[in-house]
Every structure is written in structure tokens, then in C-alpha cells.
Design a protein around this motif. Structure first.
Motif, PDB file in Angstrom:
ATOM      1  N   ASP A 195       0.835  -1.196   0.000  1.00 17.89           N
ATOM      2  CA  ASP A 195       0.000   0.000   0.000  1.00 17.89           C
ATOM      3  C   ASP A 195       0.873   1.251   0.000  1.00 17.89           C
ATOM      4  N   TYR A 196       0.346   2.308  -0.617  1.00 14.63           N
ATOM      5  CA  TYR A 196       1.074   3.574  -0.632  1.00 14.63           C
ATOM      6  C   TYR A 196       0.775   4.321   0.665  1.00 14.63           C
ATOM      7  N   ARG A 197       1.839   4.655   1.402  1.00 14.12           N
ATOM      8  CA  ARG A 197       1.698   5.334   2.686  1.00 14.12           C
ATOM      9  C   ARG A 197       2.024   6.811   2.561  1.00 14.12           C
ATOM     10  N   LEU A 198       1.433   7.617   3.427  1.00 11.18           N
ATOM     11  CA  LEU A 198       1.620   9.061   3.383  1.00 11.18           C
ATOM     12  C   LEU A 198       3.080   9.442   3.531  1.00 11.18           C
ATOM     13  N   TRP A 199       3.822   8.740   4.387  1.00 11.18           N
ATOM     14  CA  TRP A 199       5.221   9.093   4.619  1.00 11.18           C
ATOM     15  C   TRP A 199       6.139   8.716   3.454  1.00 11.18           C
ATOM     16  N   GLN A 200       5.606   8.051   2.450  1.00 11.66           N
ATOM     17  CA  GLN A 200       6.405   7.665   1.286  1.00 11.66           C
ATOM     18  C   GLN A 200       6.321   8.677   0.150  1.00 11.66           C
ATOM     19  N   VAL A 201       5.659   9.806   0.395  1.00  8.46           N
ATOM     20  CA  VAL A 201       5.390  10.748  -0.676  1.00  8.46           C
ATOM     21  C   VAL A 201       6.658  11.276  -1.332  1.00  8.46           C
ATOM     22  N   PHE A 202       7.769  11.357  -0.572  1.00  5.88           N
ATOM     23  CA  PHE A 202       9.013  11.870  -1.140  1.00  5.88           C
ATOM     24  C   PHE A 202       9.992  10.764  -1.535  1.00  5.88           C
ATOM     25  N   SER A 203       9.649   9.530  -1.275  1.00  6.79           N
ATOM     26  CA  SER A 203      10.585   8.436  -1.556  1.00  6.79           C
ATOM     27  C   SER A 203      10.029   7.384  -2.505  1.00  6.79           C
ATOM     28  N   ARG A 204       8.796   7.567  -2.956  1.00  3.90           N
ATOM     29  CA  ARG A 204       8.169   6.520  -3.774  1.00  3.90           C
ATOM     30  C   ARG A 204       7.216   7.120  -4.787  1.00  3.90           C
ATOM     31  N   SER A 205       7.234   6.567  -5.984  1.00  3.62           N
ATOM     32  CA  SER A 205       6.252   6.914  -7.014  1.00  3.62           C
ATOM     33  C   SER A 205       5.547   5.632  -7.449  1.00  3.62           C
ATOM     34  N   LEU A 206       4.261   5.733  -7.696  1.00  8.66           N
ATOM     35  CA  LEU A 206       3.477   4.566  -8.072  1.00  8.66           C
ATOM     36  C   LEU A 206       2.511   4.947  -9.189  1.00  8.66           C
ATOM     37  N   PHE A 207       2.595   4.207 -10.306  1.00  3.99           N
ATOM     38  CA  PHE A 207       1.770   4.494 -11.475  1.00  3.99           C
ATOM     39  C   PHE A 207       1.043   3.232 -11.934  1.00  3.99           C
ATOM     40  N   PHE A 208      -0.102   3.429 -12.601  1.00  2.00           N
ATOM     41  CA  PHE A 208      -0.927   2.305 -13.030  1.00  2.00           C
ATOM     42  C   PHE A 208      -1.254   2.392 -14.514  1.00  2.00           C
ATOM     43  N   LEU A 209      -1.516   1.210 -15.093  1.00  2.00           N
ATOM     44  CA  LEU A 209      -1.903   1.108 -16.499  1.00  2.00           C
ATOM     45  C   LEU A 209      -2.836  -0.083 -16.658  1.00  2.00           C
ATOM     46  N   ASP A 210      -3.986   0.145 -17.250  1.00  2.00           N
ATOM     47  CA  ASP A 210      -4.942  -0.938 -17.535  1.00  2.00           C
ATOM     48  C   ASP A 210      -4.732  -1.415 -18.966  1.00  2.00           C
ATOM     49  N   LEU A 211      -4.508  -2.719 -19.109  1.00  2.00           N
ATOM     50  CA  LEU A 211      -4.267  -3.294 -20.426  1.00  2.00           C
ATOM     51  C   LEU A 211      -5.092  -4.560 -20.614  1.00  2.00           C
ATOM     52  N   ALA A 212      -5.435  -4.835 -21.865  1.00  2.00           N
ATOM     53  CA  ALA A 212      -6.162  -6.053 -22.203  1.00  2.00           C
ATOM     54  C   ALA A 212      -5.193  -7.065 -22.790  1.00  2.00           C
ATOM     55  N   LEU A 265       7.696  -4.011 -11.635  1.00  2.00           N
ATOM     56  CA  LEU A 265       6.428  -4.065 -12.358  1.00  2.00           C
ATOM     57  C   LEU A 265       5.523  -5.114 -11.730  1.00  2.00           C
ATOM     58  N   TYR A 266       4.266  -4.749 -11.495  1.00  2.00           N
ATOM     59  CA  TYR A 266       3.278  -5.643 -10.894  1.00  2.00           C
ATOM     60  C   TYR A 266       2.106  -5.813 -11.858  1.00  2.00           C
ATOM     61  N   ARG A 267       1.511  -7.000 -11.845  1.00  2.00           N
ATOM     62  CA  ARG A 267       0.277  -7.244 -12.567  1.00  2.00           C
ATOM     63  C   ARG A 267      -0.773  -7.704 -11.584  1.00  2.00           C
ATOM     64  N   ASP A 268      -1.844  -6.950 -11.493  1.00  2.00           N
ATOM     65  CA  ASP A 268      -2.916  -7.249 -10.530  1.00  2.00           C
ATOM     66  C   ASP A 268      -2.353  -7.428  -9.123  1.00  2.00           C
ATOM     67  N   GLY A 269      -1.360  -6.592  -8.786  1.00  2.00           N
ATOM     68  CA  GLY A 269      -0.815  -6.589  -7.427  1.00  2.00           C
ATOM     69  C   GLY A 269       0.266  -7.605  -7.152  1.00  2.00           C
ATOM     70  N   VAL A 270       0.725  -8.347  -8.152  1.00  2.00           N
ATOM     71  CA  VAL A 270       1.765  -9.372  -7.969  1.00  2.00           C
ATOM     72  C   VAL A 270       2.997  -8.982  -8.774  1.00  2.00           C
ATOM     73  N   GLN A 271       4.149  -9.012  -8.136  1.00  2.00           N
ATOM     74  CA  GLN A 271       5.384  -8.578  -8.800  1.00  2.00           C
ATOM     75  C   GLN A 271       5.787  -9.539  -9.918  1.00  2.00           C
ATOM     76  N   LEU A 272       5.969  -8.965 -11.118  1.00  3.45           N
ATOM     77  CA  LEU A 272       6.396  -9.737 -12.275  1.00  3.45           C
ATOM     78  C   LEU A 272       7.878  -9.565 -12.575  1.00  3.45           C
ATOM     79  N   TYR A 273       8.322  -8.281 -12.579  1.00  6.28           N
ATOM     80  CA  TYR A 273       9.694  -7.970 -12.949  1.00  6.28           C
ATOM     81  C   TYR A 273      10.246  -6.875 -12.035  1.00  6.28           C
ATOM     82  N   ARG A 274      11.574  -6.777 -12.022  1.00  6.68           N
ATOM     83  CA  ARG A 274      12.244  -5.706 -11.299  1.00  6.68           C
ATOM     84  C   ARG A 274      13.498  -5.335 -12.064  1.00  6.68           C
ATOM     85  N   ALA A 275      13.939  -4.095 -11.902  1.00  9.68           N
ATOM     86  CA  ALA A 275      15.089  -3.635 -12.667  1.00  9.68           C
ATOM     87  C   ALA A 275      15.651  -2.364 -12.047  1.00  9.68           C
ATOM     88  N   ASN A 276      16.879  -2.069 -12.420  1.00  7.32           N
ATOM     89  CA  ASN A 276      17.471  -0.790 -12.074  1.00  7.32           C
ATOM     90  C   ASN A 276      17.081   0.230 -13.134  1.00  7.32           C
TER      91      ASN A 276
END
Length: 225
Positions: free
Chosen positions: A24-41, A77-88
Motif C-alpha cells: 500500500d502507498y503510505r503518506l510518509w512515502q510521498v518523497f521516496s516513492r512513485s506509483l503508477f498504473f496502467l490498464d491493459l487487455a 512491475l506488478y500485474r494485478d498486485g503481484v510482482q512480475l519484474y524488477r530492474a534498475n
């Protein structure tokens, strides 16, 4: 051609995720975390929600330690809340119908786009409580004020760039060889110490404001760093 080679290189750096759940995105993470979403078929017709989670405090210089010990990376990268990939970062994640490109500057994000197979692009939507989400909501609620803020930010960066260029030219012409052949140049702008500090602070704030809207120009936004 160069862009395609760069994309392939970044795709080759992507590692498999560990299947962990998106936190979950927490208020104290506002300066240390970015979270974006995309709906795809999917090709099968099923719809999925993809999320890109960027953690600024995960140091890419210690990526081997992070990836081997805890599975954490600056971007995942997450799909429906489950981590698929990670990268630098910068990173390119494969998704149905294209890729998601993620990149940062010294002041925040400069790219968070879905690029389709035919070359079309669209920006992912930010979490409503993130910095980018709050800025987007401000723009939707006060469009005219938001536009003015954007114009002022560009104007400030143009001033900072102009002053920096004049100082740079002055510094180059003070080199003996250059001065001998071209003469010397003295910048017509002389600012007191407090004005220089104010200009630097204003430049940084302007660059941050543009980063919150994923606006980036290689020269304009780098001058404040």
C-alpha cells in the motif's frame, strides 16, 4: 535505431520478480516513492492492471546486494498486485502490446510511458496520494493556475540557463589560449550572493515541478542540477 538498441539493452537487464504483493502507498512515502498504473487487455481479452513502483531510496549502486538478498530494486512491475519484474533505472518492462519505459532525472521522474508496438505513447496514471498524483489533481481542479505555474517554471529555468551560459562563456574566454585569439568576455549579469542562492533554489523547485508532470528537456531541466 539507437532508441531500439537502447530499449533492447534495458529489456535484457530486467529480472524476474519474486511474486510478492504490491504494498500500500503510505503518506510518509510521498518523497521516496512513485506509483503508477496502467490498464491493459491481454490478447485473450482479459483485462489486467499493471503497476510500476519506483523506490528512490533503493541505491542502484548496491543493486547486487539488494537483488540477491532482498529482491528489491529501484523499479518493479506488478500485474494485478503481484510482482512480475524488477530492474534498475532506467528500465523498460515488457507488457502486452508494447513496453513501459521508466526513467528518472535528478529531480524525479522524467519518463513513465507505455509505448505500444506501433509507436504510440501514453503516460501511466499516478497514484492519487503520490507527489505526481497530487500535482495531477491540482491541475484538474485549477487548470488555469496549473498552466500559469507551468509557464513560470519554464521561465525561471530559461533565466537560470541564460545566466549559466553567460558565466560559462566568461569562464572559457578567461583561458589564456582562448583569450589570446578571441579576446575575453565579461558577463553583463552580476548577481549578489543572496540572488544567486535564490535563483538556484527557484531553479530546483521549477525542475521538481516539471518532474511531477513528467516534463523533461535535456538542457532546460538539467541546468538546475
Amino acid at each position: 535505431m539507437v532508441k531500439e538498441l537502447k530499449r533492447r539493452w534495458q529489456l535484457g537487464r530486467v529480472r524476474s520478480g519474486d511474486g510478492s504483493a504490491l504494498g500500500d502507498y503510505r503518506l510518509w512515502q510521498v518523497f521516496s516513492r512513485s506509483l503508477f498504473f496502467l490498464d491493459l487487455a491481454e490478447p485473450s481479452g482479459s483485462n489486467h492492471t499493471y503497476a510500476v513502483d519506483v523506490r528512490y531510496l533503493v541505491d542502484a549502486k548496491t543493486k547486487k546486494q539488494h537483488e540477491s538478498a532482498s529482491g528489491k530494486s529501484p523499479a518493479a512491475l506488478y500485474r494485478d498486485g503481484v510482482q512480475l519484474y524488477r530492474a534498475n533505472l532506467p528500465a523498460t518492462f515488457p507488457v502486452p502490446g508494447g513496453v513501459i519505459e521508466v526513467a528518472t532525472s535528478a529531480f524525479g521522474l522524467k519518463r513513465m510511458h507505455f509505448v505500444s508496438a506501433d509507436g504510440g505513447e501514453r503516460t501511466l496514471r499516478p497514484h492519487r496520494r503520490s507527489q505526481e498524483g497530487l500535482r495531477a489533481r491540482f491541475g484538474q481542479r485549477f487548470p488555469r493556475t496549473s498552466a500559469v505555474v507551468g509557464v513560470v517554471a519554464v521561465a525561471i529555468l530559461l533565466v537560470v540557463l541564460s545566466v549559466a551560459l553567460l558565466k560559462g562563456i566568461e569562464g572559457v574566454t578567461r583561458i589564456p589560449v582562448v583569450a589570446e585569439h578571441l579576446g575575453t568576455f565579461t558577463s553583463p549579469i552580476r548577481l549578489p550572493g543572496w540572488a544567486n542562492i535564490t535563483m538556484v533554489v527557484a531553479g530546483v523547485l521549477s525542475a521538481v515541478e516539471r518532474a511531477l508532470r513528467l516534463r523533461y528537456h535535456w538542457l532546460l531541466d538539467s541546468v538546475a542540477s
